[in-house]
Write an enzyme that holds these catalytic residues in place. Structure first.
Site, short mmCIF file in Angstrom:
data_model
loop_
_atom_site.label_atom_id
_atom_site.label_comp_id
_atom_site.label_asym_id
_atom_site.label_seq_id
_atom_site.Cartn_x
_atom_site.Cartn_y
_atom_site.Cartn_z
N GLY A 53 0.82 -1.20 0.00
CA GLY A 53 0.00 0.00 0.00
C GLY A 53 0.85 1.25 0.00
O GLY A 53 0.60 2.20 0.74
N SER A 54 1.85 1.26 -0.89
CA SER A 54 2.92 2.27 -0.80
C SER A 54 2.77 3.43 -1.75
O SER A 54 3.71 4.21 -1.93
CB SER A 54 4.27 1.58 -1.05
OG SER A 54 4.21 0.81 -2.24
N THR A 55 1.62 3.60 -2.39
CA THR A 55 1.47 4.68 -3.36
C THR A 55 0.62 5.84 -2.85
O THR A 55 0.47 6.84 -3.54
CB THR A 55 0.85 4.15 -4.67
OG1 THR A 55 -0.40 3.50 -4.37
CG2 THR A 55 1.78 3.17 -5.35
N ASP A 56 0.07 5.71 -1.65
CA ASP A 56 -0.78 6.78 -1.09
C ASP A 56 -0.62 6.84 0.41
O ASP A 56 -0.18 5.89 1.05
CB ASP A 56 -2.26 6.52 -1.42
CG ASP A 56 -2.61 6.76 -2.87
OD1 ASP A 56 -2.48 7.91 -3.32
OD2 ASP A 56 -3.00 5.79 -3.54
N ILE A 58 -0.25 7.01 4.34
CA ILE A 58 0.79 6.63 5.29
C ILE A 58 1.83 5.74 4.61
O ILE A 58 3.03 5.87 4.87
CB ILE A 58 0.17 5.92 6.51
CG1 ILE A 58 -0.67 6.90 7.33
CG2 ILE A 58 1.27 5.32 7.39
CD1 ILE A 58 -1.43 6.25 8.47
N SER A 185 -4.95 0.29 13.34
CA SER A 185 -5.74 1.52 13.48
C SER A 185 -6.15 1.67 14.93
O SER A 185 -6.30 0.68 15.65
CB SER A 185 -6.99 1.45 12.59
OG SER A 185 -7.92 2.47 12.94
N TYR A 198 -14.62 -2.57 9.15
CA TYR A 198 -13.25 -2.06 9.16
C TYR A 198 -12.64 -2.18 10.55
O TYR A 198 -11.52 -2.68 10.71
CB TYR A 198 -13.24 -0.60 8.72
CG TYR A 198 -11.88 0.04 8.71
CD1 TYR A 198 -11.01 -0.16 7.64
CD2 TYR A 198 -11.45 0.83 9.77
CE1 TYR A 198 -9.75 0.42 7.62
CE2 TYR A 198 -10.18 1.40 9.77
CZ TYR A 198 -9.34 1.20 8.70
OH TYR A 198 -8.09 1.76 8.70
N LYS A 202 -9.37 -4.54 12.07
CA LYS A 202 -8.24 -3.98 12.80
C LYS A 202 -8.10 -4.62 14.18
O LYS A 202 -6.98 -4.73 14.71
CB LYS A 202 -8.38 -2.46 12.92
CG LYS A 202 -8.31 -1.75 11.57
CD LYS A 202 -7.04 -2.11 10.80
CE LYS A 202 -6.94 -1.43 9.46
NZ LYS A 202 -5.70 -1.78 8.73
#
Length: 324
Positions: A53-56, A58, A185, A198, A202
């Site tokens: 998940g490295s394109t947006d 955090i 989260s 969600y 978490k």
């Protein structure tokens, strides 16, 4: 007098616990800065780090912080164009090597064989499980498409589980003392009405990470649970207030700059002092009442809260009419 002394002791105990919780991360950071040898992260965990998940949000900000500290990166995300753009940006700014892997974790088990083959090309010693998905809006759990439920299970839970266990097996075989960072989260400890699936995923992340840390401790593998509260990213696009950000709701860059300082120093942390304070205040609410508290918070923060409640009331009236 005895009762007064008893309640005074209880009050002091609670205050000490709160103070210790709030100051744990800052004290550990100061301890490691001044009283221990501060070994660079690349010396502890090697030169290569993988982050999902490295394109947006955090994930992208955390990747930049790792590159700033000298890590070569394996970036994993589903959007090929974004991957190439972020990779080029990081290579240019930080002069590190970046490898990209396109992977859609919502596809489930079928993606992992090729993913593990790609990982084998680099000596990865640090894994950041950041990938996550959200409904994009707040609503009743049963009102979301079935596919969205499975997307959250595959992306928010299965991805971190598969990758964590894969690297534990690899590191155990190689004798590598690697590091896993599981980004969870603040909702992991609180039932969250209108975001229930969600928050449930978490809660799984919290229990999985804590258990994994216990099981791998004899291998010298570091496992960190990172539990941010609200950060100004696209995941909070249901609230114009949260999107604006403030010191309680930092940008992804500000959050990542603080969070990475805890890496290898604090096993369980929000990563950000003001989030820790939020966490303390919310945990003072008995678990039984936390859903009600989050309902009140949603009323203040969610843009379409009144529309959602109107829909819920309409459904209630329909259902009551059906049972008459």
């Amino acid at each position: 007098m005895i009762m007064l002394e008893f309640f005074a002791i209880i009050g002091i105990y609670v205050c000490v616990c709160i103070l210790c919780y709030c100051l744990k991360t800052p004290v550990l950071l100061l301890y490691h800065k001044y009283l221990t040898k501060n070994i660079p992260l690349t010396e502890r965990f090697g030169k290569w780090a993988a982050i999902t998940g490295s394109t947006d949000g955090i994930g992208k900000a955390y990747a930049k912080q790792l590159a700033h500290r000298g890590f070569n990166l394996v970036l994993i995300a589903r959007n090929k164009d974004k991957l190439e753009y972020v990779a080029k940006e990081i290579e240019t700014c930080f002069n590190v090597e970046v490898m990209t892997i396109q992977a859609d974790f919502s596809l489930g088990p079928e993606i992992y064989a090729k993913l593990f083959e790609a990982f084998a090309k680099k000596p990865i010693g640090l894994l950041v499980n950041n990938v996550g998905t959200y409904a994009g809006r707040t609503d009743l759990m049963w009102s979301f498409p079935r596919k969205l439920m499975w997307d959250m299970i595959y992306v928010n839970m299965a991805a971190a589980t598969e990758l964590s266990l894969h690297f534990v097996r690899v590191w155990e075989a190689n004798g590598t003392r690697g590091c896993i960072v599981n980004v969870s989260s603040g909702l992991e400890s609180y039932p969250a009405p209108y975001g229930g699936i969600y928050s449930a995923t978490k809660a799984y992340m919290r229990n999985f990470t804590t258990t994994l840390r216990y099981e791998v401790r004899h291998l010298g593998i570091t496992v960190q649970l990172l539990s941010p509260h609200f950060v100004s990213t696209k995941l909070v696009d249901f609230s114009s207030y949260l999107q604006r950000g403030n010191f309680l709701v930092p940008t992804a860059d500000v959050y990542a700059r603080h969070a990475i300082q805890t890496l290898g120093k604090d096993d369980t942390t929000t990563g950000y002092f003001w989030h820790t304070l939020n966490d303390v205040l919310l945990k003072m609410v008995p678990y039984y009442y936390r859903a009600k508290v989050f309902d009140l918070i949603a009323k203040c923060l969610v843009d379409d809260y009144s529309e959602m409640i109107t829909k819920l009331n309409d459904e209630k009236r329909v259902n009551v009419g059906n049972y008459k």
